[in-house]
Design a protein around this motif. Structure first.
Motif, PDB file in Angstrom:
ATOM      1  N   GLN A 293       0.838  -1.193   0.000  1.00 32.16           N
ATOM      2  CA  GLN A 293       0.000   0.000   0.000  1.00 32.16           C
ATOM      3  C   GLN A 293       0.878   1.250   0.000  1.00 32.16           C
ATOM      4  O   GLN A 293       2.051   1.198   0.373  1.00 32.16           O
ATOM      5  N   SER A 294       0.292   2.362  -0.419  1.00 34.00           N
ATOM      6  CA  SER A 294       1.019   3.626  -0.444  1.00 34.00           C
ATOM      7  C   SER A 294       1.333   4.102   0.970  1.00 34.00           C
ATOM      8  O   SER A 294       0.648   3.737   1.932  1.00 34.00           O
ATOM      9  N   PHE A 295       2.351   4.938   1.082  1.00 35.38           N
ATOM     10  CA  PHE A 295       2.663   5.556   2.371  1.00 35.38           C
ATOM     11  C   PHE A 295       1.750   6.745   2.632  1.00 35.38           C
ATOM     12  O   PHE A 295       1.255   6.946   3.736  1.00 35.38           O
ATOM     13  N   SER A 296       1.511   7.549   1.595  1.00 34.96           N
ATOM     14  CA  SER A 296       0.736   8.776   1.766  1.00 34.96           C
ATOM     15  C   SER A 296      -0.671   8.624   1.205  1.00 34.96           C
ATOM     16  O   SER A 296      -0.872   8.034   0.146  1.00 34.96           O
TER      17      SER A 296
ATOM     18  N   TYR B  57      -3.269   6.354  -5.490  1.00 34.94           N
ATOM     19  CA  TYR B  57      -3.116   5.493  -4.310  1.00 34.94           C
ATOM     20  C   TYR B  57      -2.903   4.066  -4.795  1.00 34.94           C
ATOM     21  O   TYR B  57      -3.632   3.562  -5.654  1.00 34.94           O
ATOM     22  N   GLU B  58      -1.882   3.401  -4.237  1.00 33.99           N
ATOM     23  CA  GLU B  58      -1.528   2.051  -4.672  1.00 33.99           C
ATOM     24  C   GLU B  58      -1.940   1.030  -3.624  1.00 33.99           C
ATOM     25  O   GLU B  58      -1.663   1.187  -2.439  1.00 33.99           O
TER      26      GLU B  58
ATOM     27  N   GLY C 220      -6.652   8.883  -6.302  1.00 31.76           N
ATOM     28  CA  GLY C 220      -6.788   9.134  -4.881  1.00 31.76           C
ATOM     29  C   GLY C 220      -8.032   9.942  -4.562  1.00 31.76           C
ATOM     30  O   GLY C 220      -8.472  10.778  -5.363  1.00 31.76           O
ATOM     31  N   PRO C 221      -8.630   9.741  -3.394  1.00 30.01           N
ATOM     32  CA  PRO C 221      -9.850  10.475  -3.030  1.00 30.01           C
ATOM     33  C   PRO C 221      -9.596  11.950  -2.725  1.00 30.01           C
ATOM     34  O   PRO C 221     -10.549  12.711  -2.576  1.00 30.01           O
TER      35      PRO C 221
ATOM     36  N   ARG D 241       1.348   6.920  12.034  1.00 31.95           N
ATOM     37  CA  ARG D 241       1.922   6.139  13.134  1.00 31.95           C
ATOM     38  C   ARG D 241       1.775   4.637  12.911  1.00 31.95           C
ATOM     39  O   ARG D 241       2.203   3.832  13.733  1.00 31.95           O
ATOM     40  N   GLY D 242       1.201   4.255  11.753  1.00 37.31           N
ATOM     41  CA  GLY D 242       1.109   2.826  11.471  1.00 37.31           C
ATOM     42  C   GLY D 242       0.255   2.533  10.250  1.00 37.31           C
ATOM     43  O   GLY D 242      -0.526   3.384   9.796  1.00 37.31           O
ATOM     44  N   LYS D 243       0.434   1.336   9.705  1.00 37.00           N
ATOM     45  CA  LYS D 243      -0.343   0.878   8.554  1.00 37.00           C
ATOM     46  C   LYS D 243      -0.732  -0.583   8.767  1.00 37.00           C
ATOM     47  O   LYS D 243      -0.020  -1.336   9.431  1.00 37.00           O
TER      48      LYS D 243
END
Length: 830
Positions: free
Chosen positions: A223-226, A232-233, A241-242, A326-328
């Motif tokens: 998944q994307s970081f941002s 968005y990946e 992206g939304p 802070r997390g994914k």
């Protein structure tokens, strides 16, 4: 090599929990499901999916949970030992006050978030940042979900029901999954951002069962970081992206609820693609801060054959009024239909649920309970501290000692200590891998996929075993290269071959030494005595590609022999490039009736001494540096290849003064519906005194035969299927090709053709035509055009194609402009 890992992602997901409750939330009046309803409990915060379904998992018992949804009465549920719930919410009259009169309030919020996204995006707001992250990927199942009973299997024969045996599959699986996970890997990384470049440094990595990690798995981008980027990946697919500039055209938005996170009031906004054709496209929920319009949490989801979700959690920084990641969490869940899906370059087929939510199969099998979850926790944040990133062109760098970290290091950085199942997973898989020699089998498998069979310190090259062309007939050979067992700093390579038709022996031998590990730089030399197709364009940088068959050479009959000394340097030292720098000295002898005249002197053979640089540039790709070399982990387009060749006058008997410039560009675009468009172009420019053997033929692939049936051969990849061999030659040319591949269509159970539309065009010019004697040819000044249809993989890789020549170089007889070809597609994961 990604297909080696696709089995990790076949199955559905749960979480590392000993206690689990599931259910669905519906409207009490209409009985319709309520997507993305908020569910809170002392164990955390969850939401329902697009179908109103939910799952709460915990390591501790779950006694109660609260469900809320905008426009509905909030409801608290006591579990009382139950594990599955249908929760009905009652509508209420009051609702969120509209922010802008006459406008969907969610639209106003999204507009403001888009306008302020640079202010809220940490990568735009901060000059630099760095943090550490602990990631754990687990493939497992919840033991409570599995029945685990012994089932009796009966068969009915002539109306008599007879017991056959006990099926212990579920029973054995439950016993195993009670004690351990199916697979587990951990990683500790340091992420750095200097205002321009974003890099991951892998400090430690551990994969159950493997002393040497599978580096390609580390490079997978789930998944994307941002969440602020225009694209968005999610699992190798890129979606609008939304919060992209045109998001309001692509997505519809709706306020679901208002909640508090870290004491901040947030809007919960659902988004989905407007187009019905993309009903299985990206959708999800954005948690938007009511004061600064920043993203405080985001959930992205694609529900198809498998249900994939990416969750982003943020931490609020009061001193800078900024939400920072802070997390994914990345999850895979079983989806809702039964078609194939492309994942990581390969196709996966399994049975899904039907659209009405009912399973297509009568009973679930053990694999239905297996899941994948990848969780990352960020810590040790540093903001706006002067930062210099070493080797910024490398997206991921794995430190040399990353696989050697002691348990003390892991205990220091693990955010969650391993439970008993996690510890047992390492112990069991380490034992299994050693006992079954899986690492060795994987190493051999990699070699075979690339066309080698390892024998100790030597890898035999399968390319040389047998070939066929019209000049040599069957060509039998043997060759290969030394591997790391021989040395990782020195290599030997070579081959020998014999043509049964021409009765000549060909051979090559060489050696090289590695002088740079990071840049993978090799200095080497070789000698070759062999034959080559005339006027063919060959880029020295092209990667070695193994093919069980190579279709075009089968039809070739016009070659030249060359005896070549070569000294070269191969390197990846220039960011996002690979390059070859070489000097060669060759004696050339055309193997057909040809004379080249220069200044009154006739040449039937000649010497060439040349210097060449061949460079491939992949500007959009991402690369990973590992202890064993550099890997391209995210292959993106466009890709460019540049090659410059210049003869060296009066050096080692060189006969001609000339130069050549060759350029190649490739671009591909994959669509969410499974279709793909590919554009390919080549440019070649030769100047000076260049014999026909080293000019351009633009890859013809049709035999000079009277009827269509006699011309049926095997289609090439980027060749002109209606152009006859030796029909056209050029000293300058431009070639353009476009292909559009549609999704495979099922005609019958085993007949699933892939329709591809193809158009090709070429233009060229031939200078100094008076210098070439002995072969008749035409030029491409007026252009050459062909179009056709490919029906690939009709049955087990076999296909059929048809092409038609039109335009200025169309032939008088209609049937001579038609070419019918066979095709064969074999995907080995290369």
């Amino acid at each position: 090599m990604k297909q080696l890992f696709f089995f990790f992602f076949l199955l559905s997901f749960s979480a590392q929990a000993q206690f689990q409750i599931t259910g669905v939330v519906r409207d009490e009046t209409t009985n319709k499901p309520l997507p993305f309803a908020s569910i809170s409990s002392k164990n955390g915060f969850e939401i329902t999916d697009i179908d109103g379904k939910f799952s709460i998992e915990s390591k501790e018992p779950i006694f109660s949970f609260v469900i809320s949804y905008v426009g509905y009465q909030k409801k608290e549920i006591q579990t009382d030992g139950k594990k599955n719930f249908t929760v009905l919410l009652s509508p209420k009259s009051e609702s969120l006050q509209e922010i802008t009169v006459g406008e969907n309030p969610a639209i106003a919020i999204i507009k403001k978030s888009i306008a302020l996204k640079n202010q809220n995006n940490p990568e735009k707001r901060l000059n630099s940042f760095q943090f550490k992250a602990y990631n754990k990927l687990v493939i497992t199942a919840n033991p409570d979900s599995i029945n685990g009973t012994l089932d009796s299997i009966f068969v009915t024969n002539k109306g008599v029901r007879k017991f056959v045996k006990l099926d212990s599959t579920d029973y054995k699986f439950k016993k195993i999954i009670d004690k351990q996970h199916i697979y587990q890997t951990e990683k500790i990384s340091q992420y750095q951002y200097d205002g321009k470049n974003f890099k991951e440094n892998v400090l430690a990595t551990k994969m159950a069962g493997f002393k040497q990690p599978i580096y390609e798995l580390i490079g997978l981008k789930f998944q994307s970081f941002s969440v602020y980027d225009s694209k968005y990946e999610l699992l190798e697919n890129r979606y609008d992206g939304p919060l992209a500039g045109d998001a309001l055209k692509q997505y519809s938005f709706k306020i679901l609820d208002t909640v508090k996170i870290q004491g901040r009031d947030l809007y919960v906004i659902f988004f989905k693609n407007k187009k019905r054709s993309k009903k299985n496209g990206l959708h999800g929920v954005l948690y938007i801060d009511q004061k600064n319009n920043a993203i405080a949490k985001a959930i992205f989801r694609v529900k198809n054959i498998i249900d994939i979700s990416g969750i982003h959690d943020y931490e609020y920084l009061p001193e800078s009024d900024l939400w920072f990641p802070r997390g994914k969490t990345f999850k895979i869940v079983k989806g809702n239909n039964s078609e194939n899906i492309n994942i990581l370059g390969g196709q996966i087929q399994f049975e899904g649920d039907s659209e009405d939510g009912k399973s297509d199969s009568k009973e679930k099998v053990t694999s239905d309970f297996v899941y994948l979850i990848s969780e990352s926790n960020h810590f040790d944040f540093e903001f706006n501290v002067p930062l210099t990133i070493r080797k910024p062109a490398i997206a991921i760098e794995i430190k040399d000692d990353a696989i050697k970290k002691e348990e003390v290091f892991w205990q220091k950085y693990r955010k969650d200590s391993l439970d008993a199942r996690g510890k047992q997973t390492y112990k069991t898989l380490d034992s299994i891998v050693i006992k079954q020699g899986i690492e060795k089998k994987l190493r051999i498998g990699r070699r075979i996929l690339n066309g080698y069979v390892p024998f100790g310190f030597f890898d035999m090259d399968l390319r040389y075993l047998i070939k066929y062309n019209n000049y040599e007939g069957f060509r039998l050979g043997l060759g290969g290269i030394t591997n790391e067992k021989f040395s990782d700093k020195f290599r030997l390579d070579g081959y020998g071959a014999y043509g049964l038709k021409d009765g000549k022996f060909k051979y090559s031998g060489g050696s090289a030494v590695r002088v740079g590990r990071f840049s993978n730089t090799w200095i080497g030399g070789s000698y070759t005595d062999d034959v080559r197709e005339i006027a063919s364009t060959a880029f020295a940088i092209d990667k070695r590609v193994f093919k069980i068959y190579d279709p075009r050479p089968i039809n070739l009959s016009t070659f030249y022999s060359h005896k070549t000394w070569r000294a070269y340097i191969e390197t990846k030292i220039i960011p996002k490039t690979e390059s070859v720098w070489q000097i060669t000295q060759s004696h050339i002898e055309p193997l057909f009736n040809y004379v080249y005249n220069q200044n009154g002197t006739d040449y039937t053979s000649y010497n060439m001494t040349t210097a060449m640089v061949s460079l491939q540039w992949n500007p959009s790709s991402a690369f990973m540096q590992t202890p064993v070399g550099k890997l391209e982990i995210d292959k993106q387009y466009p890709k460019f290849t540049f090659q410059f060749t210049k003869s060296l006058p009066d050096i080692m008997g060189n006969d001609f003064d000339f130069g050549k410039i060759d350029i190649r560009a490739e671009y591909q675009k994959k669509y969410l519906n499974g279709q793909k468009t590919a554009v390919y172009s080549e440019l070649g420019y030769a100047f000076g005194d260049v014999p026909l053997t080293h000019l351009y033929n633009t890859s013809p692939n049709s035999l000079t035969k009277d009827n269509i049936i006699q011309r049926i051969t095997i289609a090439g990849k980027n060749s002109f299927e209606t152009m006859y061999f030796n029909e056209f030659f050029s000293s300058q040319y431009a070639l353009f090709q476009i292909k559009h591949a549609f999704k495979r269509t099922t005609l019958f159970r085993k007949v699933k053709p892939a329709l591809v539309l193809v158009s090709r065009a070429a233009w060229g010019n031939m200078e100094k035509t008076e210098q070439h004697f002995g072969i008749d040819y035409k030029t491409l000044n007026d252009g050459y055009f062909e179009s056709g249809i490919e029906l690939n993989q009709i049955y087990k890789g076999l296909g059929l194609s048809g092409f038609y020549r039109y335009g200025p170089n169309q032939l008088p007889r209609f049937e001579d402009n038609i070419s019918v070809k066979l095709s064969f597609v074999l995907d080995l994961g290369l």
